[in-house]
Scaffold this motif. Structure first.
Motif, PDB file in Angstrom:
ATOM      1  N   ARG A  45     -53.163 -11.637 132.213  1.00 11.34           N
ATOM      2  CA  ARG A  45     -51.881 -11.173 131.699  1.00 11.34           C
ATOM      3  C   ARG A  45     -51.161 -12.358 131.055  1.00 11.34           C
ATOM      4  O   ARG A  45     -51.161 -13.468 131.596  1.00 11.34           O
ATOM      5  N   GLU A  46     -50.552 -12.117 129.909  1.00 11.33           N
ATOM      6  CA  GLU A  46     -49.878 -13.184 129.191  1.00 11.33           C
ATOM      7  C   GLU A  46     -48.478 -12.749 128.761  1.00 11.33           C
ATOM      8  O   GLU A  46     -48.226 -11.578 128.511  1.00 11.33           O
ATOM      9  N   LEU A  47     -47.600 -13.752 128.673  1.00 15.14           N
ATOM     10  CA  LEU A  47     -46.241 -13.495 128.205  1.00 15.14           C
ATOM     11  C   LEU A  47     -46.261 -13.313 126.691  1.00 15.14           C
ATOM     12  O   LEU A  47     -46.830 -14.124 125.961  1.00 15.14           O
ATOM     13  N   VAL A  48     -45.620 -12.255 126.223  1.00 13.29           N
ATOM     14  CA  VAL A  48     -45.530 -11.966 124.797  1.00 13.29           C
ATOM     15  C   VAL A  48     -44.181 -12.400 124.235  1.00 13.29           C
ATOM     16  O   VAL A  48     -44.103 -13.083 123.220  1.00 13.29           O
ATOM     17  N   ALA A  49     -43.122 -12.001 124.914  1.00 16.03           N
ATOM     18  CA  ALA A  49     -41.776 -12.319 124.443  1.00 16.03           C
ATOM     19  C   ALA A  49     -40.812 -12.246 125.616  1.00 16.03           C
ATOM     20  O   ALA A  49     -41.052 -11.521 126.579  1.00 16.03           O
ATOM     21  N   MET A  50     -39.729 -13.006 125.514  1.00 14.31           N
ATOM     22  CA  MET A  50     -38.758 -13.029 126.587  1.00 14.31           C
ATOM     23  C   MET A  50     -37.369 -13.187 125.990  1.00 14.31           C
ATOM     24  O   MET A  50     -37.198 -13.846 124.958  1.00 14.31           O
ATOM     25  N   ILE A  51     -36.371 -12.578 126.646  1.00 15.14           N
ATOM     26  CA  ILE A  51     -34.992 -12.723 126.214  1.00 15.14           C
ATOM     27  C   ILE A  51     -34.137 -13.013 127.434  1.00 15.14           C
ATOM     28  O   ILE A  51     -34.280 -12.371 128.474  1.00 15.14           O
ATOM     29  N   SER A  52     -33.255 -13.998 127.308  1.00 14.24           N
ATOM     30  CA  SER A  52     -32.426 -14.386 128.440  1.00 14.24           C
ATOM     31  C   SER A  52     -31.133 -13.570 128.461  1.00 14.24           C
ATOM     32  O   SER A  52     -30.860 -12.787 127.548  1.00 14.24           O
ATOM     33  N   SER A  53     -30.335 -13.794 129.479  1.00 14.74           N
ATOM     34  CA  SER A  53     -29.052 -13.091 129.599  1.00 14.74           C
ATOM     35  C   SER A  53     -28.113 -13.474 128.460  1.00 14.74           C
ATOM     36  O   SER A  53     -27.216 -12.716 128.118  1.00 14.74           O
ATOM     37  N   SER A  54     -28.332 -14.651 127.861  1.00 18.12           N
ATOM     38  CA  SER A  54     -27.524 -15.082 126.722  1.00 18.12           C
ATOM     39  C   SER A  54     -28.220 -14.812 125.400  1.00 18.12           C
ATOM     40  O   SER A  54     -27.852 -15.384 124.376  1.00 18.12           O
ATOM     41  N   SER A  55     -29.260 -13.966 125.451  1.00 19.21           N
ATOM     42  CA  SER A  55     -29.997 -13.510 124.267  1.00 19.21           C
ATOM     43  C   SER A  55     -30.809 -14.579 123.570  1.00 19.21           C
ATOM     44  O   SER A  55     -31.133 -14.448 122.391  1.00 19.21           O
TER      45      SER A  55
END
Length: 116
Positions: A45-55
């Motif tokens: 499994r790999e990370l594709v995209a991530m968004i933080s609480s501050s975008s």
């Protein structure tokens, strides 16, 4: 706790587009970041995209310029817009949130199949 429900997977031809949605419920005020991961058959499994609480967003090199992650805080929903899809994007896509207490929750997974 946080509950996640994903939708939007499916079958698409190469070059096409899909949008995945991940709706969160429960202790959504405690979410620090939300990401999309994927797992292809026989691969990790790999990370594709991530968004933080501050975008603030981060993308895997393989999807930069093709995928866009966004969030609608009013709806507690995160989206992954996937354009210019390739057969190698075929995988089960999972939404994952991490709370400020460093607890992670996974969605049920959505199958994305890109035909050549």
């Amino acid at each position: 706790q946080v509950q996640l429900v994903e939708s939007g997977g499916g079958l698409v031809q190469a070059g096409g587009s899909l949008r995945l949605s991940c709706s969160a419920s429960g202790s959504t005020f405690n979410i620090a970041s939300i990401g999309w991961h994927r797992q292809a058959p026989g691969k990790q499994r790999e990370l594709v995209a991530m968004i933080s609480s501050s975008s603030i967003t981060n993308y895997a090199d393989s999807v930069k310029g093709r995928f866009t992650i966004s969030r609608d805080n009013a709806k507690n929903t995160v989206y992954l817009q996937m354009n210019s899809l390739k057969p190698e994007d075929t995988a089960v896509y999972y939404c994952r949130v991490v709370t400020y207490g460093a607890i992670g929750y996974w969605g049920q997974g959505s199958q994305v199949t890109v035909s050549s």
